[in-house]
Structures are given as C-alpha cells and as structure tokens.
Write a protein that holds these residues in place. Structure first.
Motif, PDB file in Angstrom:
ATOM      1  N   GLY A   1       0.708  -1.250   0.132  1.00 21.54           N
ATOM      2  CA  GLY A   1      -0.074   0.049  -0.114  1.00 21.54           C
ATOM      3  C   GLY A   1       1.141   1.118  -0.121  1.00 21.54           C
ATOM      4  O   GLY A   1       0.404   2.270  -0.233  1.00 21.54           O
ATOM      5  N   SER A   2       2.119   1.278   0.248  1.00 20.52           N
ATOM      6  CA  SER A   2       3.052   2.306   0.460  1.00 20.52           C
ATOM      7  C   SER A   2       3.669   2.465  -0.882  1.00 20.52           C
ATOM      8  O   SER A   2       4.100   1.424  -1.424  1.00 20.52           O
ATOM      9  N   ILE A   3       3.862   3.544  -1.460  1.00 27.10           N
ATOM     10  CA  ILE A   3       4.937   3.515  -2.753  1.00 27.10           C
ATOM     11  C   ILE A   3       6.311   4.268  -2.268  1.00 27.10           C
ATOM     12  O   ILE A   3       6.116   5.459  -1.710  1.00 27.10           O
ATOM     13  N   ALA A   4       7.187   3.594  -2.580  1.00 28.28           N
ATOM     14  CA  ALA A   4       8.634   4.224  -2.342  1.00 28.28           C
ATOM     15  C   ALA A   4       9.056   4.899  -3.411  1.00 28.28           C
ATOM     16  O   ALA A   4       8.953   4.531  -4.549  1.00 28.28           O
ATOM     17  N   VAL A   5       9.474   6.167  -3.226  1.00 26.50           N
ATOM     18  CA  VAL A   5      10.127   6.995  -3.926  1.00 26.50           C
ATOM     19  C   VAL A   5      11.675   7.079  -3.668  1.00 26.50           C
ATOM     20  O   VAL A   5      12.151   7.272  -2.677  1.00 26.50           O
ATOM     21  N   ALA A   6      12.382   6.674  -4.874  1.00 25.06           N
ATOM     22  CA  ALA A   6      13.894   6.857  -4.692  1.00 25.06           C
ATOM     23  C   ALA A   6      14.372   8.345  -4.666  1.00 25.06           C
ATOM     24  O   ALA A   6      13.868   9.108  -5.530  1.00 25.06           O
ATOM     25  N   LYS A   7      15.062   8.464  -3.615  1.00 18.74           N
ATOM     26  CA  LYS A   7      15.740  10.096  -3.705  1.00 18.74           C
ATOM     27  C   LYS A   7      17.102   9.796  -4.420  1.00 18.74           C
ATOM     28  O   LYS A   7      17.850   9.087  -4.327  1.00 18.74           O
ATOM     29  N   PRO A   8      17.297  10.986  -5.197  1.00 17.42           N
ATOM     30  CA  PRO A   8      18.548  11.187  -5.907  1.00 17.42           C
ATOM     31  C   PRO A   8      19.762  11.350  -4.787  1.00 17.42           C
ATOM     32  O   PRO A   8      19.543  11.705  -3.867  1.00 17.42           O
ATOM     33  N   LEU A   9      20.858  10.699  -5.257  1.00 14.39           N
ATOM     34  CA  LEU A   9      22.043  10.720  -4.253  1.00 14.39           C
ATOM     35  C   LEU A   9      22.609  12.065  -4.345  1.00 14.39           C
ATOM     36  O   LEU A   9      22.689  12.926  -5.627  1.00 14.39           O
ATOM     37  N   PRO A  10      23.195  12.673  -3.368  1.00 12.27           N
ATOM     38  CA  PRO A  10      23.936  13.971  -3.375  1.00 12.27           C
ATOM     39  C   PRO A  10      24.885  13.777  -4.312  1.00 12.27           C
ATOM     40  O   PRO A  10      25.859  13.263  -4.070  1.00 12.27           O
ATOM     41  N   MET A  11      25.216  14.971  -5.124  1.00 10.40           N
ATOM     42  CA  MET A  11      26.499  14.796  -6.025  1.00 10.40           C
ATOM     43  C   MET A  11      27.209  16.112  -5.605  1.00 10.40           C
ATOM     44  O   MET A  11      26.607  17.143  -5.437  1.00 10.40           O
ATOM     45  N   ARG A  12      28.333  15.946  -5.542  1.00  7.86           N
ATOM     46  CA  ARG A  12      29.358  17.224  -5.168  1.00  7.86           C
ATOM     47  C   ARG A  12      29.792  17.873  -6.516  1.00  7.86           C
ATOM     48  O   ARG A  12      30.383  17.201  -7.528  1.00  7.86           O
ATOM     49  N   ARG A  13      29.673  18.999  -6.689  1.00  9.48           N
ATOM     50  CA  ARG A  13      29.923  19.794  -7.759  1.00  9.48           C
ATOM     51  C   ARG A  13      31.475  20.351  -7.726  1.00  9.48           C
ATOM     52  O   ARG A  13      31.907  20.502  -6.368  1.00  9.48           O
ATOM     53  N   PRO A  14      32.122  20.157  -8.681  1.00  3.99           N
ATOM     54  CA  PRO A  14      33.584  20.488  -8.552  1.00  3.99           C
ATOM     55  C   PRO A  14      33.675  22.094  -8.364  1.00  3.99           C
ATOM     56  O   PRO A  14      32.767  22.777  -8.931  1.00  3.99           O
ATOM     57  N   PRO A  15      34.836  22.603  -7.720  1.00  3.58           N
ATOM     58  CA  PRO A  15      34.640  23.900  -7.545  1.00  3.58           C
ATOM     59  C   PRO A  15      34.941  24.708  -8.746  1.00  3.58           C
ATOM     60  O   PRO A  15      35.438  24.152  -9.993  1.00  3.58           O
ATOM     61  N   ARG A  16      34.511  25.974  -9.000  1.00  2.00           N
ATOM     62  CA  ARG A  16      34.540  26.942 -10.294  1.00  2.00           C
ATOM     63  C   ARG A  16      36.082  26.959 -10.697  1.00  2.00           C
ATOM     64  O   ARG A  16      36.938  27.178  -9.795  1.00  2.00           O
ATOM     65  N   GLY A  17      36.338  27.050 -11.856  1.00  2.00           N
ATOM     66  CA  GLY A  17      37.640  27.224 -12.305  1.00  2.00           C
ATOM     67  C   GLY A  17      38.571  25.894 -12.297  1.00  2.00           C
ATOM     68  O   GLY A  17      39.610  25.824 -12.576  1.00  2.00           O
ATOM     69  N   SER A  18      38.000  25.029 -11.652  1.00  2.00           N
ATOM     70  CA  SER A  18      38.782  23.618 -11.671  1.00  2.00           C
ATOM     71  C   SER A  18      38.729  23.159 -13.073  1.00  2.00           C
ATOM     72  O   SER A  18      37.800  23.077 -13.822  1.00  2.00           O
ATOM     73  N   PRO A  19      39.817  22.416 -13.465  1.00  2.00           N
ATOM     74  CA  PRO A  19      39.916  21.809 -14.890  1.00  2.00           C
ATOM     75  C   PRO A  19      38.901  20.587 -14.921  1.00  2.00           C
ATOM     76  O   PRO A  19      38.723  19.679 -14.063  1.00  2.00           O
ATOM     77  N   ARG A  20      38.387  20.443 -16.070  1.00  2.00           N
ATOM     78  CA  ARG A  20      37.221  19.294 -16.199  1.00  2.00           C
ATOM     79  C   ARG A  20      38.293  18.013 -16.603  1.00  2.00           C
ATOM     80  O   ARG A  20      39.330  18.083 -17.499  1.00  2.00           O
ATOM     81  N   PRO A  21      37.465  16.956 -16.061  1.00  3.31           N
ATOM     82  CA  PRO A  21      38.144  15.560 -16.174  1.00  3.31           C
ATOM     83  C   PRO A  21      38.226  15.220 -17.811  1.00  3.31           C
ATOM     84  O   PRO A  21      37.124  15.695 -18.495  1.00  3.31           O
ATOM     85  N   GLN A  22      39.127  14.589 -18.368  1.00  8.68           N
ATOM     86  CA  GLN A  22      39.387  14.267 -19.841  1.00  8.68           C
ATOM     87  C   GLN A  22      38.464  13.024 -20.010  1.00  8.68           C
ATOM     88  O   GLN A  22      38.098  12.223 -19.067  1.00  8.68           O
ATOM     89  N   VAL A  23      37.699  13.074 -21.308  1.00 12.26           N
ATOM     90  CA  VAL A  23      36.963  12.251 -21.476  1.00 12.26           C
ATOM     91  C   VAL A  23      37.385  11.453 -22.720  1.00 12.26           C
ATOM     92  O   VAL A  23      37.738  12.107 -23.627  1.00 12.26           O
ATOM     93  N   PHE A  24      37.524  10.125 -22.666  1.00 17.25           N
ATOM     94  CA  PHE A  24      37.969   9.326 -23.984  1.00 17.25           C
ATOM     95  C   PHE A  24      36.816   8.736 -24.847  1.00 17.25           C
ATOM     96  O   PHE A  24      35.913   8.051 -23.758  1.00 17.25           O
ATOM     97  N   GLU A  25      37.049   8.516 -25.972  1.00 13.78           N
ATOM     98  CA  GLU A  25      35.978   7.755 -26.667  1.00 13.78           C
ATOM     99  C   GLU A  25      36.682   6.565 -27.124  1.00 13.78           C
ATOM    100  O   GLU A  25      37.572   6.492 -27.731  1.00 13.78           O
ATOM    101  N   LEU A  26      35.997   5.574 -27.083  1.00 16.94           N
ATOM    102  CA  LEU A  26      36.383   4.114 -27.540  1.00 16.94           C
ATOM    103  C   LEU A  26      35.730   3.704 -28.926  1.00 16.94           C
ATOM    104  O   LEU A  26      34.599   4.228 -29.273  1.00 16.94           O
TER     105      LEU A  26
END
Length: 114
Positions: free
Chosen positions: A88-113
């Motif tokens: 009878g109860s509906i469970a709602v999933a809460k999003p996990l807390p995400m830490r944002r990188p500080p401003r001005g920090s370099p973005r991580p490199q992304v590689f494409e296979l």
C-alpha cells in the motif's frame, strides 16, 4: 545470521532430542543453538531444561521454523492471495547527493572508445 532450517525426516519416532543431536540434524553447532536460546531467538516452548540437560522437541522446532515464514502454507489460509506484492505504500527513490567541482577547476578528460 542464517535462517533456521526445517529438520529432515529421520524416520524415527523420537520427538525429543538433546541439543547436540539437534545441532547435528540442522547443520549447526551446539554453541550456536545455545546462543540462540540465551538471546531468546528460539522460544522456550521449543526447548526445555530436563535434569540439567537442554532437550528440544523436533515437532515444536519445525512448527517454530514454519511460523517464521512471511508467507504461510496455502493450506493454513483460506483467504485468496493478493495479486500485488505492494503493502500500500509507494517508495520513491531519492537522488544521491552529488558534489560539484569548484569553479575554475579543470574538467576531467573524456575518452571515446572506437
């Protein structure tokens, strides 16, 4: 903690067995049964102290193990089973807390296979 097992049918007519024999039948140690007794996990009606020795009733042990199941045997219940597993109860999933990188920090490199 492992779930209790129902006793196998050994074919003998003896209902009362000592703690060591019950431990052997269900595949555990006498010490584990003793701890479950002391903690109150196994109720007093399943075991009894007779002449200073702990004696178990195999029939009462089996009944106690059956009572632990959340879904009772179909023959014991006259009600029709529910089509839904929901309570009878509906469970709602809460999003996990995400830490944002500080401003001005370099973005991580992304590689494409390829």
């Amino acid at each position: 903690m492992p779930k209790p097992q129902q006793l196998p049918d050994t074919g003998d007519d003896h209902d009362k067995v000592l703690e060591a024999k019950l431990a052997e039948l269900i595949g555990t140690t006498p010490k584990a049964l003793q701890r479950k007794r002391e903690k109150g996990i196994i109720p007093h009606g399943v075991w009894c102290l007779i002449d200073g020795r702990v004696t178990y009733s195999k029939w009462r042990y089996n009944e106690w193990v059956e009572s632990l199941w959340t879904c009772q045997k179909e023959s014991k219940s006259s009600a029709t089973p529910s089509a839904s597993a929901s309570h009878g109860s509906i469970a709602v999933a809460k999003p996990l807390p995400m830490r944002r990188p500080p401003r001005g920090s370099p973005r991580p490199q992304v590689f494409e296979l390829r």
